[in-house]
Motif scaffolding. Structure first.
Motif, mmCIF file in Angstrom:
data_model
loop_
_atom_site.group_PDB
_atom_site.id
_atom_site.type_symbol
_atom_site.label_atom_id
_atom_site.label_comp_id
_atom_site.label_asym_id
_atom_site.label_seq_id
_atom_site.Cartn_x
_atom_site.Cartn_y
_atom_site.Cartn_z
ATOM 1 N N LEU A 26 100.181 38.816 24.692
ATOM 2 C CA LEU A 26 99.237 38.616 23.584
ATOM 3 C C LEU A 26 98.968 39.939 22.867
ATOM 4 N N MET A 27 98.818 41.020 23.624
ATOM 5 C CA MET A 27 98.569 42.334 23.029
ATOM 6 C C MET A 27 99.773 42.805 22.212
ATOM 7 N N ARG A 28 100.970 42.498 22.693
ATOM 8 C CA ARG A 28 102.171 42.850 21.928
ATOM 9 C C ARG A 28 102.210 42.079 20.607
ATOM 10 N N GLN A 29 101.765 40.823 20.672
ATOM 11 C CA GLN A 29 101.710 39.991 19.465
ATOM 12 C C GLN A 29 100.729 40.570 18.461
ATOM 13 N N VAL A 30 99.563 40.974 18.938
ATOM 14 C CA VAL A 30 98.523 41.551 18.075
ATOM 15 C C VAL A 30 98.991 42.879 17.478
ATOM 16 N N ALA A 31 99.760 43.638 18.250
ATOM 17 C CA ALA A 31 100.242 44.946 17.784
ATOM 18 C C ALA A 31 101.163 44.827 16.575
ATOM 19 N N THR A 32 101.735 43.652 16.349
ATOM 20 C CA THR A 32 102.619 43.451 15.189
ATOM 21 C C THR A 32 101.844 43.130 13.914
ATOM 22 N N ILE A 33 100.538 42.860 14.056
ATOM 23 C CA ILE A 33 99.703 42.532 12.892
ATOM 24 C C ILE A 33 99.235 43.835 12.240
ATOM 25 N N PRO A 34 99.465 44.006 10.949
ATOM 26 C CA PRO A 34 99.013 45.242 10.278
ATOM 27 C C PRO A 34 97.511 45.452 10.471
ATOM 28 N N LEU A 35 97.139 46.663 10.854
ATOM 29 C CA LEU A 35 95.730 46.959 11.110
ATOM 30 C C LEU A 35 94.999 47.233 9.803
ATOM 31 N N ASN A 36 93.932 46.477 9.574
ATOM 32 C CA ASN A 36 93.117 46.635 8.374
ATOM 33 C C ASN A 36 91.669 46.812 8.816
ATOM 34 N N LYS A 37 91.121 47.983 8.543
ATOM 35 C CA LYS A 37 89.746 48.256 8.977
ATOM 36 C C LYS A 37 88.796 48.374 7.780
ATOM 37 N N ASN A 38 88.991 47.471 6.801
ATOM 38 C CA ASN A 38 88.081 47.515 5.649
ATOM 39 C C ASN A 38 86.802 46.710 5.887
ATOM 40 N N PHE A 39 86.767 45.900 6.965
ATOM 41 C CA PHE A 39 85.577 45.122 7.336
ATOM 42 C C PHE A 39 84.977 44.407 6.118
ATOM 43 N N LEU A 40 85.827 43.648 5.455
ATOM 44 C CA LEU A 40 85.455 42.946 4.227
ATOM 45 C C LEU A 40 84.228 42.067 4.417
ATOM 46 N N PHE A 41 84.148 41.370 5.540
ATOM 47 C CA PHE A 41 83.023 40.471 5.786
ATOM 48 C C PHE A 41 81.703 41.237 5.736
ATOM 49 N N GLU A 42 81.658 42.383 6.382
ATOM 50 C CA GLU A 42 80.419 43.169 6.421
ATOM 51 C C GLU A 42 80.041 43.681 5.031
ATOM 52 N N LYS A 43 81.046 44.068 4.255
ATOM 53 C CA LYS A 43 80.784 44.535 2.899
ATOM 54 C C LYS A 43 80.209 43.417 2.035
ATOM 55 N N LYS A 44 80.791 42.222 2.172
ATOM 56 C CA LYS A 44 80.294 41.079 1.395
ATOM 57 C C LYS A 44 78.896 40.674 1.854
ATOM 58 N N LEU A 45 78.672 40.729 3.149
ATOM 59 C CA LEU A 45 77.370 40.364 3.720
ATOM 60 C C LEU A 45 76.278 41.304 3.209
ATOM 61 N N ALA A 46 76.616 42.577 3.099
ATOM 62 C CA ALA A 46 75.641 43.572 2.628
ATOM 63 C C ALA A 46 75.414 43.487 1.124
ATOM 64 N N ALA A 47 76.444 43.086 0.385
ATOM 65 C CA ALA A 47 76.373 43.110 -1.081
ATOM 66 C C ALA A 47 75.754 41.864 -1.691
ATOM 67 N N ASP A 48 75.995 40.701 -1.107
ATOM 68 C CA ASP A 48 75.512 39.447 -1.690
ATOM 69 C C ASP A 48 74.007 39.306 -1.522
ATOM 70 N N SER A 49 73.389 38.552 -2.436
ATOM 71 C CA SER A 49 71.950 38.317 -2.306
ATOM 72 C C SER A 49 71.665 37.442 -1.090
ATOM 73 N N LEU A 50 72.554 36.501 -0.814
ATOM 74 C CA LEU A 50 72.473 35.714 0.425
ATOM 75 C C LEU A 50 73.850 35.103 0.678
ATOM 76 N N SER A 51 74.448 35.509 1.787
ATOM 77 C CA SER A 51 75.782 35.024 2.125
ATOM 78 C C SER A 51 75.705 33.706 2.885
ATOM 79 N N ILE A 52 76.726 32.879 2.666
ATOM 80 C CA ILE A 52 76.819 31.620 3.406
ATOM 81 C C ILE A 52 78.082 31.622 4.250
#
Length: 263
Positions: A26-52
């Motif tokens: 499973l770890m080898r499988q995950v290692a093939t996924i490009p690593l993206n640490k932009n944490f989009l969810f957290e940015k949207k959660l902080a920016a929106d007036s109320l996230s759903i």
């Protein structure tokens, strides 16, 4: 106690999956996924007036089957089209009739951040969430030790994943903060009795520092509930049954996103 039963069945099912795909593979499988640490969810959660955070959910232990015709792909498409900040996908099999394939297939069809909604009890499940398209996991303080909380949060961060750390009382908030949670989810449902009250969020929100993102979970049934929670200062709400019972999910989310404080 239902929570103990949920954890036990989660462990049994995980152990069965590990026999098919062990953690090294499973770890080898995950290692093939490009690593993206932009944490989009957290940015949207902080920016929106109320996230759903809109939930794809077939059943629950308290209410049984919510929908007989469970067109999970269509539901997810409606959520994404309505501009949901994230989509929560139940993967717990025995009590919620969830499945990892729901998460995997929805991930292949949308760029909306996905939460794997399950009872995370082992690093294996975090790698599994990543491998199947989730960018957010759920960590429930009530079923984890302080050491597990810290190590699971570190692992999620290493994998570029966000974690909603779920609490139900002040002691659990203190434990979540000590583990350096960036997002706290206050569950209005008591997982021991399954009683639900929005007052849980309203009473506990004052213990969550302003630099920590706050989500209210469970029991949201009408626009007035959204208004109360918005007034209490939450960044987002996680809605399941209310949306699952709606015949026009896109229209409902659109209207909920426009709810302002009500007098």
């Amino acid at each position: 106690m239902i929570l103990d039963e949920l954890v036990q069945s989660t462990r049994r099912n995980m152990q069965a999956r590990q026999k098919v795909l062990n953690i090294d593979a499973l770890m080898r499988q995950v290692a093939t996924i490009p690593l993206n640490k932009n944490f989009l969810f957290e940015k949207k959660l902080a920016a929106d007036s109320l996230s759903i955070i809109a939930e794809v959910k077939k059943a629950s232990p308290s209410k049984g089957v919510l929908v007989n015709h469970f067109s999970y792909m269509q539901i997810a498409e409606e959520y994404a089209a309505a501009g949901a900040t994230a989509i929560s996908v139940l993967t717990e099999k025995d009590h919620f009739q969830g499945n990892l394939k729901f998460l995997q297939e929805i991930a292949a069809s949308t760029s909306t951040p996905l939460l794997r909604k399950d009872f995370t009890i082992d690093p294996y499940m975090i790698y599994e969430a990543k491998a199947n398209g989730a960018s957010i996991i759920l960590l429930i303080v009530a079923i984890l030790t302080n050491q597990q909380l810290k190590s699971f949060l570190r692992l999620a961060n290493t994998l570029g994943m966000s974690a909603i750390v779920e609490v139900h009382n002040k002691n659990e908030i203190d434990r979540a903060l000590a583990a350096h949670a960036r997002i706290i989810g206050i569950n209005n449902r008591n997982l021991k009795t399954f009683d639900v009250s929005l007052q849980t969020t309203i009473q506990l929100q004052k213990y969550v520092p302003s630099n920590v993102l706050l989500i209210s979970e469970s029991g949201i049934k009408k626009k007035q509930d959204i208004s109360k929670l918005k007034q209490a200062g939450v960044n987002g709400v996680l809605i399941g049954e209310y949306l699952m019972h709606s015949t026009n999910k896109k229209a409902l989310i659109t209207s909920l996103r426009k709810v302002d404080h009500l007098d």
